[in-house]
Design a protein around this motif. Structure first.
Motif, PDB file in Angstrom:
ATOM      1  N   PHE A  15       0.813  -1.210   0.000  1.00 49.93           N
ATOM      2  CA  PHE A  15       0.000   0.000   0.000  1.00 49.93           C
ATOM      3  C   PHE A  15       0.850   1.265   0.000  1.00 49.93           C
ATOM      4  O   PHE A  15       0.485   2.257  -0.635  1.00 49.93           O
ATOM      5  CB  PHE A  15      -0.984  -0.002   1.170  1.00 49.93           C
ATOM      6  N   ALA A  16       1.977   1.235   0.689  1.00 45.86           N
ATOM      7  CA  ALA A  16       2.865   2.400   0.679  1.00 45.86           C
ATOM      8  C   ALA A  16       3.461   2.605  -0.714  1.00 45.86           C
ATOM      9  O   ALA A  16       3.604   3.745  -1.171  1.00 45.86           O
ATOM     10  CB  ALA A  16       3.967   2.236   1.715  1.00 45.86           C
ATOM     11  N   SER A  17       3.783   1.529  -1.407  1.00 44.62           N
ATOM     12  CA  SER A  17       4.302   1.640  -2.777  1.00 44.62           C
ATOM     13  C   SER A  17       3.242   2.214  -3.714  1.00 44.62           C
ATOM     14  O   SER A  17       3.535   3.074  -4.551  1.00 44.62           O
ATOM     15  CB  SER A  17       4.758   0.278  -3.294  1.00 44.62           C
ATOM     16  N   LEU A  18       2.018   1.742  -3.570  1.00 42.03           N
ATOM     17  CA  LEU A  18       0.926   2.280  -4.393  1.00 42.03           C
ATOM     18  C   LEU A  18       0.691   3.756  -4.091  1.00 42.03           C
ATOM     19  O   LEU A  18       0.418   4.549  -4.997  1.00 42.03           O
ATOM     20  CB  LEU A  18      -0.350   1.481  -4.171  1.00 42.03           C
ATOM     21  N   PHE A  19       0.823   4.144  -2.824  1.00 49.25           N
ATOM     22  CA  PHE A  19       0.669   5.551  -2.469  1.00 49.25           C
ATOM     23  C   PHE A  19       1.772   6.390  -3.114  1.00 49.25           C
ATOM     24  O   PHE A  19       1.507   7.455  -3.670  1.00 49.25           O
ATOM     25  CB  PHE A  19       0.693   5.732  -0.951  1.00 49.25           C
ATOM     26  N   LEU A  20       3.017   5.907  -3.066  1.00 49.47           N
ATOM     27  CA  LEU A  20       4.122   6.670  -3.649  1.00 49.47           C
ATOM     28  C   LEU A  20       3.981   6.794  -5.165  1.00 49.47           C
ATOM     29  O   LEU A  20       4.308   7.834  -5.741  1.00 49.47           O
ATOM     30  CB  LEU A  20       5.458   6.027  -3.285  1.00 49.47           C
ATOM     31  N   LEU A  21       3.473   5.750  -5.814  1.00 52.73           N
ATOM     32  CA  LEU A  21       3.247   5.834  -7.254  1.00 52.73           C
ATOM     33  C   LEU A  21       2.130   6.821  -7.584  1.00 52.73           C
ATOM     34  O   LEU A  21       2.221   7.588  -8.548  1.00 52.73           O
ATOM     35  CB  LEU A  21       2.911   4.451  -7.816  1.00 52.73           C
ATOM     36  N   SER A  22       1.078   6.806  -6.797  1.00 48.26           N
ATOM     37  CA  SER A  22      -0.041   7.702  -7.093  1.00 48.26           C
ATOM     38  C   SER A  22       0.276   9.141  -6.724  1.00 48.26           C
ATOM     39  O   SER A  22      -0.212  10.067  -7.380  1.00 48.26           O
ATOM     40  CB  SER A  22      -1.303   7.224  -6.371  1.00 48.26           C
ATOM     41  N   ILE A  23       1.107   9.377  -5.724  1.00 55.80           N
ATOM     42  CA  ILE A  23       1.446  10.749  -5.356  1.00 55.80           C
ATOM     43  C   ILE A  23       2.307  11.381  -6.446  1.00 55.80           C
ATOM     44  O   ILE A  23       2.271  12.601  -6.651  1.00 55.80           O
ATOM     45  CB  ILE A  23       2.128  10.810  -3.969  1.00 55.80           C
ATOM     46  N   ASN A  24       3.028  10.567  -7.188  1.00 56.41           N
ATOM     47  CA  ASN A  24       3.791  11.075  -8.332  1.00 56.41           C
ATOM     48  C   ASN A  24       2.842  11.645  -9.382  1.00 56.41           C
ATOM     49  O   ASN A  24       3.108  12.714  -9.956  1.00 56.41           O
ATOM     50  CB  ASN A  24       4.653   9.960  -8.918  1.00 56.41           C
ATOM     51  N   ASP A  25       1.732  10.974  -9.636  1.00 57.39           N
ATOM     52  CA  ASP A  25       0.731  11.482 -10.577  1.00 57.39           C
ATOM     53  C   ASP A  25       0.067  12.755 -10.053  1.00 57.39           C
ATOM     54  O   ASP A  25      -0.210  13.680 -10.811  1.00 57.39           O
ATOM     55  CB  ASP A  25      -0.337  10.423 -10.854  1.00 57.39           C
ATOM     56  N   VAL A  26      -0.195  12.796  -8.758  1.00 54.91           N
ATOM     57  CA  VAL A  26      -0.807  13.987  -8.160  1.00 54.91           C
ATOM     58  C   VAL A  26       0.139  15.183  -8.302  1.00 54.91           C
ATOM     59  O   VAL A  26      -0.294  16.294  -8.630  1.00 54.91           O
ATOM     60  CB  VAL A  26      -1.165  13.725  -6.681  1.00 54.91           C
ATOM     61  N   MET A  27       1.420  14.977  -8.082  1.00 59.52           N
ATOM     62  CA  MET A  27       2.392  16.070  -8.232  1.00 59.52           C
ATOM     63  C   MET A  27       2.476  16.530  -9.689  1.00 59.52           C
ATOM     64  O   MET A  27       2.701  17.709  -9.962  1.00 59.52           O
ATOM     65  CB  MET A  27       3.776  15.642  -7.744  1.00 59.52           C
ATOM     66  N   GLY A  28       2.284  15.610 -10.630  1.00 60.71           N
ATOM     67  CA  GLY A  28       2.235  15.993 -12.040  1.00 60.71           C
ATOM     68  C   GLY A  28       1.061  16.915 -12.341  1.00 60.71           C
ATOM     69  O   GLY A  28       1.172  17.835 -13.150  1.00 60.71           O
ATOM     70  N   ILE A  29      -0.054  16.681 -11.681  1.00 57.76           N
ATOM     71  CA  ILE A  29      -1.225  17.549 -11.857  1.00 57.76           C
ATOM     72  C   ILE A  29      -0.928  18.936 -11.306  1.00 57.76           C
ATOM     73  O   ILE A  29      -1.248  19.948 -11.923  1.00 57.76           O
ATOM     74  CB  ILE A  29      -2.463  16.920 -11.179  1.00 57.76           C
ATOM     75  N   PHE A  30      -0.288  18.996 -10.142  1.00 55.50           N
ATOM     76  CA  PHE A  30       0.060  20.295  -9.566  1.00 55.50           C
ATOM     77  C   PHE A  30       1.109  21.021 -10.409  1.00 55.50           C
ATOM     78  O   PHE A  30       1.095  22.242 -10.510  1.00 55.50           O
ATOM     79  CB  PHE A  30       0.557  20.141  -8.127  1.00 55.50           C
ATOM     80  N   ASP A  31       2.044  20.277 -11.025  1.00 57.68           N
ATOM     81  CA  ASP A  31       3.048  20.904 -11.902  1.00 57.68           C
ATOM     82  C   ASP A  31       2.404  21.522 -13.134  1.00 57.68           C
ATOM     83  O   ASP A  31       2.868  22.549 -13.629  1.00 57.68           O
ATOM     84  CB  ASP A  31       4.102  19.878 -12.337  1.00 57.68           C
ATOM     85  N   ALA A  32       1.359  20.902 -13.629  1.00 57.24           N
ATOM     86  CA  ALA A  32       0.678  21.447 -14.808  1.00 57.24           C
ATOM     87  C   ALA A  32       0.043  22.797 -14.500  1.00 57.24           C
ATOM     88  O   ALA A  32      -0.094  23.637 -15.394  1.00 57.24           O
ATOM     89  CB  ALA A  32      -0.383  20.461 -15.304  1.00 57.24           C
ATOM     90  N   HIS A  33      -0.300  23.039 -13.246  1.00 56.82           N
ATOM     91  CA  HIS A  33      -0.917  24.315 -12.862  1.00 56.82           C
ATOM     92  C   HIS A  33       0.074  25.480 -12.892  1.00 56.82           C
ATOM     93  O   HIS A  33      -0.336  26.635 -12.850  1.00 56.82           O
ATOM     94  CB  HIS A  33      -1.551  24.208 -11.474  1.00 56.82           C
ATOM     95  N   LYS A  34       1.362  25.191 -12.960  1.00 59.96           N
ATOM     96  CA  LYS A  34       2.358  26.262 -13.017  1.00 59.96           C
ATOM     97  C   LYS A  34       2.375  26.953 -14.378  1.00 59.96           C
ATOM     98  O   LYS A  34       2.833  28.074 -14.491  1.00 59.96           O
ATOM     99  CB  LYS A  34       3.741  25.712 -12.694  1.00 59.96           C
ATOM    100  N   LEU A  35       1.908  26.253 -15.407  1.00 58.51           N
ATOM    101  CA  LEU A  35       1.846  26.786 -16.783  1.00 58.51           C
ATOM    102  C   LEU A  35       3.195  27.317 -17.248  1.00 58.51           C
ATOM    103  O   LEU A  35       3.301  28.364 -17.861  1.00 58.51           O
ATOM    104  CB  LEU A  35       0.788  27.899 -16.887  1.00 58.51           C
ATOM    105  N   ASN A  36       4.253  26.551 -16.976  1.00 58.92           N
ATOM    106  CA  ASN A  36       5.584  26.986 -17.375  1.00 58.92           C
ATOM    107  C   ASN A  36       6.118  26.254 -18.609  1.00 58.92           C
ATOM    108  O   ASN A  36       7.281  26.380 -18.948  1.00 58.92           O
ATOM    109  CB  ASN A  36       6.562  26.832 -16.206  1.00 58.92           C
ATOM    110  N   LYS A  37       5.273  25.505 -19.288  1.00 56.45           N
ATOM    111  CA  LYS A  37       5.685  24.788 -20.490  1.00 56.45           C
ATOM    112  C   LYS A  37       4.854  25.268 -21.670  1.00 56.45           C
ATOM    113  O   LYS A  37       3.750  25.791 -21.516  1.00 56.45           O
ATOM    114  CB  LYS A  37       5.484  23.280 -20.315  1.00 56.45           C
TER     115      LYS A  37
END
Length: 139
Positions: A15-37
């Motif tokens: 479960f901790a591994s699944l959490f770490l994998l999914s938090i990577n996707d969540v951080m990708g969503i937050f990175d998209a909000h920066k609009l720096n690309k």
């Protein structure tokens, strides 16, 4: 009654591994909000919402497995009210992820990003749209 700590440890790792994998996707969503690309790929609203809900669920289950591993007791002592609150928070996380997707699309439109219709992906399990800043970069 005691719980086998080896089983609790194995479940904790899963479960901790699944959490770490999914938090990577969540951080990708937050990175998209920066609009720096110049090119931003936005997943479908249901994909982002389920990512947030899954991440929260794996976090909660990891904490519960940690308690089970440390104390060696079954999780039957947890009141039903706690579980109802955790389910409610998972539903809130789902709607928060949905809202993040809607806000991102609005911000992209405000900043002048243009959707590339040629790079739109729609399958049974996943959907995404690509937005570019200069329209010339869209095929």
């Amino acid at each position: 009654m005691k719980v086998n700590r080896l089983k609790a440890f194995v479940f904790l790792l899963i479960f901790a591994s699944l959490f770490l994998l999914s938090i990577n996707d969540v951080m990708g969503i937050f990175d998209a909000h920066k609009l720096n690309k110049n090119r931003i790929v936005v997943s479908g609203a249901i994909n982002d919402a389920s990512t947030f809900a899954f991440s929260w669920s794996m976090f909660v289950v990891s904490i519960l497995m940690m308690i089970c591993f440390v104390t060696g007791k079954k999780l039957l002592w947890i009141p039903k009210l706690v579980l109802i609150i955790l389910v409610a928070m998972t539903i809130i996380a789902f709607f928060f992820g949905w809202g993040m997707n809607v806000v991102l699309e609005e911000r992209l439109n405000e900043q002048g990003y243009i959707e590339c219709h040629s790079e739109r992906e729609l399958t049974l399990k996943y959907s995404s749209r690509s937005y570019v800043l200069p329209p010339a970069t869209c095929d």
